[in-house]
Write an enzyme that holds these catalytic residues in place. Structure first.
Site, PDB file in Angstrom:
ATOM      1  CB  CYS A  20      -1.227   0.278   1.207  1.00  0.00           C
ATOM      2  SG  CYS A  20      -1.656  -1.719   1.358  1.00  0.00           S
ATOM      3  N   GLY A  38       1.127  -0.123  -5.219  1.00  0.00           N
ATOM      4  CA  GLY A  38      -0.479  -0.195  -5.087  1.00  0.00           C
ATOM      5  C   GLY A  38      -0.945   0.044  -6.054  1.00  0.00           C
ATOM      6  CG  ASN A  74       2.251   0.973   3.567  1.00  0.00           C
ATOM      7  OD1 ASN A  74       3.820   1.841   3.274  1.00  0.00           O
ATOM      8  ND2 ASN A  74       2.485   0.085   2.867  1.00  0.00           N
ATOM      9  N   GLY A  75       0.572  -1.079   5.775  1.00  0.00           N
ATOM     10  CA  GLY A  75       2.254  -2.560   6.360  1.00  0.00           C
ATOM     11  C   GLY A  75       0.430  -3.563   7.146  1.00  0.00           C
ATOM     12  CE1 TYR A 133      10.853  -4.401  -8.387  1.00  0.00           C
ATOM     13  CE2 TYR A 133       8.875  -4.652  -6.366  1.00  0.00           C
ATOM     14  CZ  TYR A 133       9.335  -4.162  -7.518  1.00  0.00           C
ATOM     15  OH  TYR A 133       8.233  -4.770  -8.350  1.00  0.00           O
TER      16      TYR A 133
END
Ligand code: SF4
Length: 479
Positions: A13, A39, A114-115, A254
């Site tokens: 996310c 995402g 996010n997570g 990345y």
């Protein structure tokens, strides 16, 4: 869901928030567009106009959902938060699209996360047993239920109370009728930055999304810090017990965009330095360095510069593959990797190639790319990987296959080389990776990053996964 031609780990996310700007919803849509790499399954925005919350949350790319005005025009207000979703926890059904919203006793609360919470399943079971009715399968809803049940009156305190019960990785942006809130988990696993545009304050997963709206970077939100933005200014709270900093090192390898600054480091520069380390640790006698585009490009540039070999675009990426081929029919499945990558034959024919990629996950794509380069006439293929072998799964908001499906979990270096059919294979060492980061691996006894997918050293107990394993072993014993 992992695309069959994209054997990569995927960030789940990205989050974005604006407080105090006339164009808050449109700016949020632009910010999400810059965070699209975090995402691609769904995008959503919740805005507040001083009277009511409005929300638009849909499955699809940001451009499809919010492009050409689209749903943006329906969102009103000077404050907004947004979310792009990849998703493993909770699957990809539309009711899981964030930001999530609920009316609590102290007012409305929207959250974008996010997570990944590592004890969400356990908490959810307890909440359901107490009568909670969940509307989604996302772990983020757990935070909302916990906040709703908190005995505190003010929403910020309810949110703090809720977060004290959860474990795992979270960088959240939240919106109430009067506040924009940004918070990172005490380990600071996932990124979150603060920016400024005129008098408006911005929160974002990455700085590249500040750039797109012309906002200036102010600072990283600190691990365990909660920022509360109101008309009166910004308050910084540290409501959680202090933990050792364990930022995700894979963001540098990345996930993050190369033009982002993450915790003071430019991602592109770090990736070039990893490539240079790789060239020093694992040189190859070859004619040229070729990246697997796009993610292998910065490391390949670093490798080429350090080795003195020419850099060539021997593989060309098709950026317009779109979603049509994400789940291909059997009739076109055999075309496989060629839909995304094609060999530049004129460059490769008769040449000894150093092929550089950022990582190997299952190895399926790597194998096809090596085959493609050989079919194009390369006489030797020396594969160099700009991260250590990915041996363990991630439980902190990254879509990884089960450990048993990771190539490096199953095979040693020689076995992996044989599997992908390269003439030689080498990964940058853990020490080399940390040298490229410019960081000591440990300060005293404290590691500086989460590197669990390379080391198995998990900074946060993966409670749900451990519980699942315990249940399995119990079953195994019974059977
Ligand atoms: Fe990042 Fe790997 Fe740690 Fe997950 S396990 S947070 S991908 S370093």
């Amino acid at each position: 869901m992992t695309a069959p031609f994209d054997d990569k780990l995927h960030e789940e996310c990205g989050v974005f928030g604006v407080f105090g700007h006339d164009d808050a919803p449109a700016l949020t849509a632009l910010g999400l567009h810059a965070l699209q790499h975090r995402g691609q399954e769904a995008a959503g925005i919740v805005a507040f106009d001083g009277k009511q919350f409005t929300s638009e949350r849909h499955v699809g790319l940001v451009g499809d959902v919010f492009g050409n005005e689209g749903h943006v025009a329906k969102l009103k207000g000077r404050n907004a938060i947004g979310h792009v979703r990849y998703s493993t926890t909770g699957g990809s059904v539309s009711r899981n699209v964030q930001p999530m919203f609920a009316d609590l006793s102290g007012g409305g609360l929207a959250i974008a996360h996010n997570g990944n919470l590592t004890n969400a399943r356990l908490l959810r079971r307890e909440l359901v047993a107490e009568g909670a009715i969940f509307h989604s399968t996302s772990d983020t809803e757990t935070i909302i239920h916990l906040a709703a049940r908190s005995h505190y009156e003010v929403i910020v305190e309810k949110l703090i109370d809720a977060l004290k019960h959860v474990e795992g990785a979270y960088s959240l942006v939240a919106l109430t009728s009067k506040k924009l809130i940004g918070v990172r988990d005490p380990y600071g696993v996932r990124p979150l930055v603060l920016g400024k545009l005129d008098d408006a304050m911005i929160l974002s997963s990455e700085t590249c999304a500040l750039d797109i709206i012309g906002a200036e970077f102010v600072r990283d939100v600190q691990p365990g810090e909660m920022l509360v933005v109101t008309k009166e200014g910004i308050e910084s709270l540290h409501p959680f017990p202090v933990k050792p900093r364990r930022f995700c090192i894979f963001e540098y390898v990345y996930f993050a965009r190369p033009d982002s600054m993450v915790e003071g480091k430019n991602i592109y520069d770090v990736r070039k330095r990893i490539g240079a380390e790789l060239a020093r640790e694992a040189p190859a006698v070859a004619d040229m360095v070729v990246p697997v585009p796009d993610s292998g490009v910065p490391a390949a540039l670093g490798f080429a510069a350090a080795s003195g070999l020419p850099f060539e675009l021997g593989i060309i990426r098709n950026h317009y593959i779109g979603r049509t081929f994400i789940e291909p029919s059997d009739r076109i499945r055999h075309l496989g990797v060629k839909l995304k990558h094609n060999a530049n034959r004129a460059k490769l024919k008769g040449k000894r190639i150093v092929l550089v990629d950022d990582s190997i996950v299952r190895g399926t794509t790597s194998k096809k790319i090596v085959e493609m380069v050989r079919d194009a006439g390369a006489t030797e293929v020396h594969f160099r990987i700009a991260s250590p072998p990915t041996t363990h799964s991630c439980f902190y908001g990254v879509d990884t296959p089960n450990k048993k499906d990771l190539l490096a979990h199953n095979l040693d270096l020689a076995g992996m080389r044989d599997f992908i059919k390269a003439d030689s294979l080498a990964f940058v060492s853990m020490d080399g990776l940390y040298r490229a980061m410019g960081e000591a691996k440990r300060i005293g006894s404290a590691p500086q990053f989460c590197d669990a997918c390379f080391s198995g050293d998990y900074p946060i107990e993966p409670t749900d996964a451990s519980e699942f394993r315990r249940q399995l072993s119990l079953l195994t014993e019974v059977v």
